[in-house]
Scaffold this active site. Structure first.
Site, mmCIF file in Angstrom:
data_model
loop_
_atom_site.group_PDB
_atom_site.id
_atom_site.type_symbol
_atom_site.label_atom_id
_atom_site.label_comp_id
_atom_site.label_asym_id
_atom_site.label_seq_id
_atom_site.Cartn_x
_atom_site.Cartn_y
_atom_site.Cartn_z
ATOM 1 N N PRO A 88 0.822 -1.225 0.000
ATOM 2 C CA PRO A 88 0.000 0.000 0.000
ATOM 3 C C PRO A 88 0.851 1.269 0.000
ATOM 4 C CG PRO A 88 -0.392 -1.322 1.996
ATOM 5 C CD PRO A 88 0.631 -2.046 1.189
ATOM 6 N N ARG B 199 -4.009 -8.672 -21.038
ATOM 7 C CA ARG B 199 -4.981 -8.226 -22.044
ATOM 8 C C ARG B 199 -4.392 -7.226 -23.026
ATOM 9 N NH1 ARG B 199 -9.862 -7.214 -20.742
ATOM 10 N NH2 ARG B 199 -10.188 -5.304 -21.856
HETATM 11 N N1 SAH Z 1 1.120 -3.264 7.498
HETATM 12 C C1 SAH Z 1 0.979 -2.930 6.141
HETATM 13 C C2 SAH Z 1 -0.165 -3.693 5.468
HETATM 14 C C3 SAH Z 1 0.061 -5.147 5.340
HETATM 15 S S1 SAH Z 1 -1.200 -5.921 4.443
HETATM 16 C C4 SAH Z 1 0.700 -1.446 5.996
HETATM 17 O O1 SAH Z 1 -0.020 -0.903 6.809
HETATM 18 O O2 SAH Z 1 1.195 -0.848 5.029
HETATM 19 C C5 SAH Z 1 -0.401 -7.392 3.902
HETATM 20 C C6 SAH Z 1 0.109 -7.370 2.489
HETATM 21 O O3 SAH Z 1 -0.973 -7.165 1.603
HETATM 22 C C7 SAH Z 1 1.111 -6.295 2.154
HETATM 23 O O4 SAH Z 1 2.411 -6.675 2.518
HETATM 24 C C8 SAH Z 1 0.959 -6.177 0.643
HETATM 25 O O5 SAH Z 1 1.735 -7.136 -0.035
HETATM 26 C C9 SAH Z 1 -0.515 -6.500 0.439
HETATM 27 N N2 SAH Z 1 -1.344 -5.295 0.244
HETATM 28 C C10 SAH Z 1 -2.270 -4.805 1.115
HETATM 29 N N3 SAH Z 1 -2.865 -3.717 0.616
HETATM 30 C C11 SAH Z 1 -2.329 -3.493 -0.604
HETATM 31 C C12 SAH Z 1 -2.544 -2.506 -1.619
HETATM 32 N N4 SAH Z 1 -3.411 -1.522 -1.460
HETATM 33 N N5 SAH Z 1 -1.810 -2.590 -2.730
HETATM 34 C C13 SAH Z 1 -0.897 -3.577 -2.909
HETATM 35 N N6 SAH Z 1 -0.655 -4.522 -1.981
HETATM 36 C C14 SAH Z 1 -1.358 -4.500 -0.845
#
Ligand code: SAH
Length: 253
Positions: free
Chosen positions: A89, A154
């Site tokens: 994220p 795609r």
């Molecule tokens: N503690 C982290 C969130 C971990 S969620 C934070 O607050 O930033 C667990 C995993 O889900 C992350 O390591 C990532 O690989 C994935 N993930 C969660 N949300 C995402 C998003 N919006 N975009 C891409 N990957 C995401």
């Protein structure tokens, strides 16, 4: 094009290689998928891939060594290396230009986090870029990885048949990066709602103008930033600008 996905849940990824447009393209050999489970790169009896965070706090953190070994194994299988993208994220927002650049580069290694995320030393040692799906938190990187692969596949020549043509999608070049116009199919009247007359006219030029104006109107209302981009890139025609000026005029009156 080849994607290698580092994931604790490889079976989830069957959704892209097994079904729909991406599944068909996979069976045709247009792209390849490698799956790497960090658990296969552990050396203890419990096959540990995560541990508690230094400094305390909730949740678990994915350990650097199984991740790095999985990336190394994936690299060894790739003819074209491509970037190592961590789903996160905190990353750069995924978009159509990034999908196109992955296609042009022959794919990527996609790393799916779980739990609280991954040890920062893995990011520092192995990751080219962090990529985000948007400002929300998922429980793992598998769905983002599937989204990236779907958007990329795609775009491969031959992945879509004519009826599905990517040239008409939102964000693509023929549409000047504008949003797609509304679509209708049978019946012509549904509970008193009629299909717009322009679409029934059989007049190709009129239909094209209607669609373009719908795209311009939608984009102006929902994503004025995209309209600005299109203007800067010189993708709006004189007719587009005249229509937008008329829209602005009728909004003002
Ligand atoms: N503690 C982290 C969130 C971990 S969620 C934070 O607050 O930033 C667990 C995993 O889900 C992350 O390591 C990532 O690989 C994935 N993930 C969660 N949300 C995402 C998003 N919006 N975009 C891409 N990957 C995401």
């Amino acid at each position: 094009m080849r994607f290698d996905v580092i994931t604790l849940f490889p079976e989830m990824l069957a959704a892209v290689s097994g079904q729909g447009i991406t599944g068909r393209a996979f069976k045709q050999g247009l792209w390849e998928l490698g799956l790497w489970n960090p658990r296969e790169f552990t050396h203890d009896a419990h096959r540990t891939v995560d541990d508690r965070p230094y400094g305390g706090g909730p949740g678990m953190v994915m350990m650097v060594d199984p991740l790095e070994q999985a990336v190394d194994a994936a690299r060894a299988q790739r003819l074209r290396q491509g970037p190592v993208l961590l789903m996160s994220p905190r990353g750069r927002r995924f978009d159509q230009p990034l999908a196109q650049s992955l296609v042009d580069g022959g794919g990527a290694i996609l790393v799916c986090g779980r739990y609280e995320g991954v040890d920062q030393r893995f990011v520092d040692r192995c990751v080219t870029d962090e990529v985000s799906m948007g400002d929300f938190v998922l429980s793992g990187g598998e769905i983002p990885a599937m989204a990236i692969m779907d958007a990329s596949v795609r775009l491969l020549p031959g992945a879509l048949n004519d009826a599905e043509s990517a040239r008409q999608d939102s964000f693509n070049e023929a549409l000047a990066g504008l949003l797609d116009s509304p679509h209708y199919t049978r019946p012509e009247v549904y509970k008193n709602q009629r299909v717009p007359a322009e679409l029934l006219s059989g007049h190709h030029a009129r239909i094209a103008v209607w669609r373009r104006e719908q795209s311009l109107t939608l984009t102006l209302h929902r994503r004025p930033d995209l309209l600005q981009q299109a203007r800067k890139a010189g993708l709006l025609t004189d007719a587009d600008e005249r229509f937008l000026a008329r829209l602005a005029g009728s909004a003002a009156s």
